[in-house]
Motif scaffolding. Structure first.
Motif, PDB file in Angstrom:
ATOM      1  N   THR A 236      72.626 -20.437 -25.766  1.00 56.03           N
ATOM      2  CA  THR A 236      73.644 -19.684 -26.513  1.00 56.03           C
ATOM      3  C   THR A 236      74.971 -19.658 -25.759  1.00 56.03           C
ATOM      4  O   THR A 236      76.008 -19.352 -26.332  1.00 56.03           O
ATOM      5  N   THR A 237      74.939 -20.001 -24.471  1.00 54.59           N
ATOM      6  CA  THR A 237      76.179 -20.037 -23.694  1.00 54.59           C
ATOM      7  C   THR A 237      76.962 -21.295 -24.053  1.00 54.59           C
ATOM      8  O   THR A 237      76.383 -22.380 -24.116  1.00 54.59           O
ATOM      9  N   PRO A 238      78.250 -21.147 -24.318  1.00 57.72           N
ATOM     10  CA  PRO A 238      78.994 -22.323 -24.783  1.00 57.72           C
ATOM     11  C   PRO A 238      79.155 -23.430 -23.734  1.00 57.72           C
ATOM     12  O   PRO A 238      79.372 -24.568 -24.094  1.00 57.72           O
ATOM     13  N   ARG A 239      79.035 -23.117 -22.454  1.00 62.29           N
ATOM     14  CA  ARG A 239      79.241 -24.149 -21.444  1.00 62.29           C
ATOM     15  C   ARG A 239      78.154 -25.216 -21.555  1.00 62.29           C
ATOM     16  O   ARG A 239      76.975 -24.907 -21.612  1.00 62.29           O
ATOM     17  N   ARG A 240      78.591 -26.479 -21.551  1.00 64.90           N
ATOM     18  CA  ARG A 240      77.628 -27.578 -21.599  1.00 64.90           C
ATOM     19  C   ARG A 240      77.040 -27.751 -20.211  1.00 64.90           C
ATOM     20  O   ARG A 240      77.781 -27.858 -19.231  1.00 64.90           O
ATOM     21  N   ASP A 241      75.723 -27.759 -20.125  1.00 63.05           N
ATOM     22  CA  ASP A 241      75.072 -27.924 -18.836  1.00 63.05           C
ATOM     23  C   ASP A 241      74.039 -29.054 -18.956  1.00 63.05           C
ATOM     24  O   ASP A 241      72.972 -28.864 -19.533  1.00 63.05           O
ATOM     25  N   PRO A 242      74.357 -30.229 -18.438  1.00 62.10           N
ATOM     26  CA  PRO A 242      73.475 -31.386 -18.604  1.00 62.10           C
ATOM     27  C   PRO A 242      72.093 -31.156 -18.011  1.00 62.10           C
ATOM     28  O   PRO A 242      71.100 -31.656 -18.535  1.00 62.10           O
ATOM     29  N   TYR A 243      72.021 -30.369 -16.931  1.00 63.23           N
ATOM     30  CA  TYR A 243      70.719 -30.121 -16.309  1.00 63.23           C
ATOM     31  C   TYR A 243      69.831 -29.303 -17.240  1.00 63.23           C
ATOM     32  O   TYR A 243      68.651 -29.607 -17.420  1.00 63.23           O
ATOM     33  N   LEU A 244      70.450 -28.291 -17.844  1.00 61.02           N
ATOM     34  CA  LEU A 244      69.727 -27.471 -18.824  1.00 61.02           C
ATOM     35  C   LEU A 244      69.268 -28.334 -20.002  1.00 61.02           C
ATOM     36  O   LEU A 244      68.117 -28.244 -20.439  1.00 61.02           O
ATOM     37  N   LEU A 245      70.171 -29.164 -20.506  1.00 64.87           N
ATOM     38  CA  LEU A 245      69.823 -29.993 -21.667  1.00 64.87           C
ATOM     39  C   LEU A 245      68.649 -30.924 -21.354  1.00 64.87           C
ATOM     40  O   LEU A 245      67.735 -31.075 -22.161  1.00 64.87           O
ATOM     41  N   ALA A 246      68.692 -31.526 -20.163  1.00 65.79           N
ATOM     42  CA  ALA A 246      67.612 -32.443 -19.792  1.00 65.79           C
ATOM     43  C   ALA A 246      66.289 -31.683 -19.650  1.00 65.79           C
ATOM     44  O   ALA A 246      65.237 -32.145 -20.114  1.00 65.79           O
TER      45      ALA A 246
END
Lengths: 367, 403
Positions: free
Chosen positions: B245-255
């Protein structure tokens, strides 16, 4: 405190693989004395370097790229040196195009270098984008018709040299030797001349008629004399012509070669010089040498290894010629006592050679 | 008449063929380079990270830096901005720009402390872990209260699987920074040393301390990982969903989230989660795996081609694709088991996170390499790491060390 915390946090994202880094693609194509270059540079990089997005809407149009073309060209040329003979050479941008690659759009600068001597190595000094992004790389592809080389330039190694292919003498020698052999085998007029010249070698002209030689050794001696004379003569003129000490128009040379075949064939039918065909071989060898020189000039000669190439080609011609002799002479010796040899092979063959040569002569003289 | 017509016909056919060949080659050439027809044709849409609100700040910093290029605080501010952009966008160009901002000190043996921390950060992102550690150790020797350096050091040690050293760095951090930050640091170590349950509970408490989106995102990702190690899928999913829900894109989270969904065989959701993430290799890889599992051949092929293009582009610029991604690519998509195992081993030499252990175990099992499975099992056991996903991979091999 929270400001610090926020900053500190940034460190915690673990490293992951990502976007493609910045690369440009520079192609150098040498053909003869011409040098064509193509340089594909990412629009994203140009946006950072010179600014393309005129209306700042986040989209770069073809119109915006064209409007920025002068800036793009200047930026590119200032960050790139084409070097040969130790000097920086001027490069001109001749056109602007676009390429779509997997990671986005690239501006493609079509460029042209000055005419350059063929046997001078080129060097490139590359500085594009390094000051803005030291992880940028230039991927340079070089081709000169004989070789295709790729190099990567970085801030650590910004300069690359592209040596002339086959710079090694041995390589030049081997290349031209092959060309020489090849040329004698595919050059039908030289084979025809050589065969016509050799046909009577196993015979002897006595009392206005040809009869077979008794000893093979006599035929061998005659062949050696003839071939040596031919070789010596064409080596002289080949060298003179290649070094441009004597230059003859090729039409004259080609016609004279046809005449040489004609006269040699007629000499077999009605010998004018029955015992000194080596003289015929020498005189006409001079003409054939000019013919070989024409081929060598068409091949293009490396100025740096001219003598090596000349020697290689010449020796190649001799080897090709000897191969033919070794193939034909045993057959001739075998058949020499047969009357068919004198009638069909010598007379018929010479007649055919004379006819072909006559046709060539007219073709070459008139066309 | 017929005789005369024949050559004419032949000539016509030949010319037509020649024209066709020329046209075909012209079309081929057009695909490579072309001249657009309309001036308003859009050639490229710049990434939003280039046009967002930071733009003005970055521009101002650049102008100031041009005037005084040796100003440490200006240079580090600019580099830090670029590093954050690079991280969130997984875009190496920004790390290049950060490096350029630090150019006066980039090769220096002992640059000023803030420069050295930023330099380590860039090195860490580029997987030059030893280089990063060397810089960070030099920094904390000089300034033992540098929280940034301790945190980055702990993180780098964790990536390398050096949990004792990571724990020591977290302890040093606890003396200088907010306790909640130190707790986050410890939670990462606890996850990798068999204390995932405690880590989960600790993070549950600390959650209240973090209102800022970015920190909360990190906390929740670590918490989700703790849940997954214990096999608590529902808890993990709640944490992931909140982090998203946090707008910051975080590639580690996405992976990490995508890997969770892949484990749950929720392939369509992986594609939905990552549908706009085609500029990131590691995420593209997850999309490719999901598409293949779904039987969506054309999509799988498209992603696979993109990945191949990225890998070969990396090699042609003189670099190496990251072995973690390359190994997974071979294992899941290309089916080259031998190559996958080789790459997974090379990756294990550099990185030893749970995901790296998983990739190596799977590659080793696929090749029937019991020695490697045992070696990884012993290594994990020595750290007391407990992870149900890894245990499953070890059990089949007859190893009981990790449960």
């Amino acid at each position: 405190m929270w400001r610090l915390v926020a900053l500190v946090f940034l460190l915690f994202s673990l490293p992951v693989a990502a976007h493609k880094p910045s690369d440009s693609y520079l192609t150098l194509e040498r053909s003869g004395q011409a040098l064509r270059l193509q340089w594909a540079i990412a629009l994203r990089d140009l946006e950072v370097a010179v600014g393309l997005d005129g209306n700042a809407d986040g989209a770069i149009t073809w119109g915006e790229l064209q409007a920025a073309a002068a800036r793009v060209n200047r930026y590119a040329l200032v960050h790139f040196d084409l070097i040969y003979s130790g000097n920086r050479q001027p490069v001109h941008v001749t056109g602007l195009q676009v390429a779509q690659k997997s990671d986005g759009a690239y501006a493609v600068l079509q460029m042209q270098g000055p005419p350059i001597a063929e046997n001078v190595p080129l060097a490139v000094a590359y500085r594009l984008l390094f000051a803005l992004d030291p992880t940028h790389r230039g991927l340079i592809a070089y081709s000169d018709g004989r070789q295709y080389v790729t190099r990567v330039v970085s801030p650590e190694t910004p300069q690359v040299e592209f040596p002339i292919s086959g710079t090694s003498r041995l390589r030049v020698f081997a290349d031209y030797l092959t060309e020489g052999v090849w040329h004698i085998w595919v050059g039908f007029d030289h084979i025809l001349f050589l065969l016509t010249l050799l046909l009577p070698a196993v015979l002897v002209y006595r009392r206005r008629a040809w009869s077979p030689v008794e000893e093979p050794r006599a035929a061998l001696g005659d062949t050696v004399k003839t071939v040596t004379a031919f070789t010596l003569a064409h080596s002289i003129t080949l060298s003179l012509a290649t070094l441009q000490l004597v230059v003859l128009p090729s039409k004259l040379v080609e016609t004279a070669i046809a005449v040489s075949v004609l006269i040699t064939a007629l000499n077999n039918l009605r010998p004018l010089f029955p015992h000194s065909r080596w003289l015929l071989a020498f005189v006409f060898g001079l003409i054939h040498g000019f013919g070989f020189a024409g081929v060598l000039t068409d091949l293009g000669l490396p100025a740096s290894a001219l003598i090596t190439a000349l020697a290689g080609f010449n020796i190649g011609v001799e080897l090709g010629q000897l191969a033919i002799v070794f193939l034909v002479l045993p057959l001739m010796l075998l058949l020499r006592r047969h009357s068919l040899y004198r009638i069909v092979v010598l007379k018929g063959g010479s007649l055919a050679a004379a006819l072909i040569a006559a046709v060539w002569m007219f073709e070459r003289a008139l066309v | 008449m017929a005789k005369a017509a024949r050559p004419a016909w032949c000539f016509g056919a030949l010319s037509a063929a020649a024209v066709l060949v020329i046209c075909a080659s012209a079309v081929g050439a057009e695909q490579a380079y072309y001249t657009p027809v309309r001036a308003d044709e859009v050639l490229e849409r710049l990434p939003r990270s280039m046009t967002d609100t930071d733009g003005a700040l970055i521009k101002r910093l650049h102008q100031q830096l041009d005037a005084s290029p040796e100003d440490v605080s200006l240079a580090v501010s600019l580099a830090t901005l670029y590093i954050e952009k690079g991280r969130t966008q997984s875009d190496p160009r920004y790390f290049g720009y950060a490096q350029a901002a630090l150019a006066p000190w980039w090769q220096a043996v002992a640059p000023p402390v803030p420069v050295r921390v930023a330099r380590a950060e860039i090195a860490q992102w580029q997987h030059a872990f030893d280089q990063a550690i060397a810089d960070l150790l030099a920094v904390v020797r000089k300034d033992s209260r540098n929280a940034r350096a301790w945190l980055l050091l702990a993180n780098t040690y964790l990536v390398q699987g050096r949990t004792h050293k990571a724990a020591a760095a977290c302890s040093a951090l606890a003396k200088t920074a907010n306790q909640s930050i130190a707790s986050l640091c410890y939670a990462g170590v606890m996850n990798r040393t068999g204390r995932a349950a405690q880590s989960y509970a600790l993070l549950q408490v600390e959650q209240r301390q973090f209102q800022s989106g970015a920190l909360l995102q990190w906390l929740l990702t670590t918490q989700a990982e703790a849940a997954l190690m214990q096999g608590h899928a529902a808890q993990a999913e709640r944490a992931f969903a909140r982090a998203m829900t946090t707008p910051r894109r975080d590639p580690y989270l996405l992976a990490a989230y995508a890997d969770f969904l892949l484990d749950e065989q929720r392939y369509a959701e992986v594609l939905a989660l990552l549908r706009r993430e085609d500029s990131d290799q590691s995420l593209l890889l997850r999309s490719a795996i999901a598409a293949k599992k779904l039987g969506d051949e054309s999509r799988a092929r498209k992603y696979r081609e993109q990945l191949r293009a990225y890998f070969s582009a990396e090699r042609s610029r003189g670099g190496q694709p990251h072995n973690r991604e390359a190994a997974l690519f071979e294992l899941e998509l290309e089916g080259d088991g031998e190559q996958a195992l080789r790459l997974a081993r090379a990756n294990w030499d550099l990185q030893r996170e749970p995901i790296d252990a998983r990739i190596l175990l799977r590659a080793a099992r696929a090749r029937g390499d019991a020695d490697t499975v045992a070696a990884v099992g012993h290594w994990l056991a020595a750290r007391g790491m407990q992870d149900v996903r890894l245990s499953r991979l070890l059990e089949g091999a007859g190893l009981e060390t990790v449960r």
